[in-house]
Design an enzyme around this catalytic site. Sequence first.
Site, PDB file in Angstrom:
ATOM      1  N   SER A 409      -9.077 -16.077  31.250  1.00 23.74           N
ATOM      2  CA  SER A 409      -7.738 -15.996  30.667  1.00 23.74           C
ATOM      3  C   SER A 409      -7.623 -16.962  29.487  1.00 23.74           C
ATOM      4  O   SER A 409      -8.637 -17.449  28.967  1.00 23.74           O
ATOM      5  CB  SER A 409      -6.687 -16.287  31.740  1.00 23.74           C
ATOM      6  OG  SER A 409      -5.393 -15.966  31.266  1.00 23.74           O
ATOM      7  N   LYS A 412      -2.787 -18.983  25.796  1.00 21.39           N
ATOM      8  CA  LYS A 412      -1.718 -18.211  25.156  1.00 21.39           C
ATOM      9  C   LYS A 412      -0.922 -17.391  26.168  1.00 21.39           C
ATOM     10  O   LYS A 412       0.093 -16.781  25.825  1.00 21.39           O
ATOM     11  CB  LYS A 412      -2.310 -17.324  24.064  1.00 21.39           C
ATOM     12  CG  LYS A 412      -2.851 -18.124  22.886  1.00 21.39           C
ATOM     13  CD  LYS A 412      -3.531 -17.246  21.858  1.00 21.39           C
ATOM     14  CE  LYS A 412      -3.976 -18.073  20.663  1.00 21.39           C
ATOM     15  NZ  LYS A 412      -4.952 -19.112  21.015  1.00 21.39           N
ATOM     16  N   SER A 471     -16.092 -15.778  17.720  1.00 17.15           N
ATOM     17  CA  SER A 471     -15.876 -14.834  16.619  1.00 17.15           C
ATOM     18  C   SER A 471     -14.504 -14.998  15.990  1.00 17.15           C
ATOM     19  O   SER A 471     -14.326 -14.720  14.811  1.00 17.15           O
ATOM     20  CB  SER A 471     -16.047 -13.399  17.135  1.00 17.15           C
ATOM     21  OG  SER A 471     -15.151 -13.138  18.204  1.00 17.15           O
TER      22      SER A 471
END
Length: 645
Positions: A409, A412, A471
């Site tokens: 998780s 946010k 990324s």
Amino acid sequence: MSPLLALSRPTKRSLVVALDLLLSLITVWVAFYLRIDQTGLPQMQQKYVYLLAPLLAFPLFVRFGLYRAIFRYTGMAALASTAKAIGIYGALFFIVILAFKWDGVPRSVGLIQPILFLLLVSMSRAMARFWLAGQSGKSYHGIGRLLIYGAGEAGVQTASALGVAREFVLLGFIDDDPTKVGRTINGMDIIGQDDVADAVERMGVTDILLAVPSLGRSRRNAIIAKLRELPVHVRTLPGMVDLASGRVTVRDIQELDVEDLLGRAPVPPDEALLARNLSNKTVLVTGAGGSIGSELCRQIVLERPRKLVLVEHNEFGLYSIHRELEGLCIENRLAIEVVPLLASVGNLDRMREICQAHRPATVYHAAAYKHVPLVECNPSEGVLNNVFGTLSVARAAMESGAEYFVLVSTDKAVRPTNVMGASKRMAELVLQALSAAESIDFGVLDGTARTATLNKTVFAMVRFGNVLGSSGSVVPLFRRQLLEGGPLTVTHPEVTRYFMTIPEAAQLVLQAGAMAHGGEVFVLDMGQPVKIMDLARRMVQLAGLALRDDDHPGGDIAIKITGLRPGEKLYEELLIGDNPEGTIHERIMKAREDYVPWSEFAPALAKMRSAAKRSDEASIKEVLRAYVHGYEPQINALPSDEAAA
């Protein structure tokens, strides 16, 4: 550029041949002078010796490849070839003189001349290397002026590698060992840490290379903190493990690790916890080609599972991680079956097929859409993937008898202002509801009236913040912007985030999952939050550049404020409640946060899935508001790919 360097290769080779032939004749003359004090022209049969020397030397030098070497890159191997060639030349030269007994030619000339010839030819090669290497360095635009931090084995190997490269001019070494300071290595001074600032200014240093791969993290961070104050580009070598297989090369020089930018030391993993749910078991990882998923796979393989199942919907990502893991297994002699499977986690039938075929004991669910602005623009896809993809994998895992299911998780998910964070909190609620229910009725979701009592699976969620180098991380973005000359883009001067490295995050996810008993939300200790603005400034400094702002208009790199992106918060949180509990691991906390029972939650999920399938954004957000604590959508500007937070 030197006129010699500008000549063609055949021309330069012809000059070298001419020089060697001239040296062969000169050494014959010197040999006669030393032996019989003769300074004039050859007498009697001495002319044959002058003919013999070049006629023997040229074919032997060609045979030993002495004219294929590039002088400015000449090393010990080339000098050894020269010695061998002249050794054979000397033997033949002496034998011929002994055999023919020419008038006026003492036999000792056959010994003196080869020795002189070896000395002069070797000196010519060495002088050419140093002079031409200096000329090529002067002609190289932007060549770095380098100090190596570390006068140990790695530093010396690096200096040797730099000796045949054109990227840097080595000026000296830095070391904090008082027994080394003031001494030299190959003519290069070793200076102390306290004298670095003076040396940088006096020598015009542009780069400092950290060649201390075995140094502890805390000491390394202290060194980097001091170097950040200097106008130099700080670079590094890999760790000792990476260097163990061979010598250091210039290719090993790289930018500082993300750990160096983070400035904190990871805690060593608990090996028993790591192996508990992995060793000799079948393990499944979704999102296996992503930043976190791929690192989970690397670390799982090292714990020797029986089988590792990779689930990924991106073909190239799956190909890349599968190939890497196969290489890792060969390298470490691991007999592990690695199974690459193309699949979407939202396809329940496909996930059932995979789980029934492989019967994983442990499932790590890392597949998710995580880019905040993109999910904000595509809420239906975000919900279908993040919420219902999690539900599909969880159902398939339960039905196949999986023992553990761990959801990766995010911070946010705590009081989110964006669909991505809210969808991840909904995924957590799904697992909490499944964990608390003894029997689960999926009829509302499937359009049937059946009640299924399923195998009991231990569900756990691991929540953490941003990972450096992933990324979607700011670090690759900032590095690209630095290469392009800036500016570095930051969404807001006060934007603050928790950061962790990818390997540390993956290790803690594996350890937290092993501590699960059912329904826990584990929260990783991310340390102190970091201002994105401070991270940007740090990267500019470590690149050896000056920040350009109102106070310093002549600086190199500016930082541009672009404005908050859709759904973005200034600060992220890790806990909804205020009651975290400690665990046996100092970096892992546990929170039992509120959840919604499955009987109440299932109708809401059905409503949300229906809304997502018809792209009804308002209805999706209505469900999110009702069940995700603190969710309040923001109205922001359009997303920007060049903004980082």
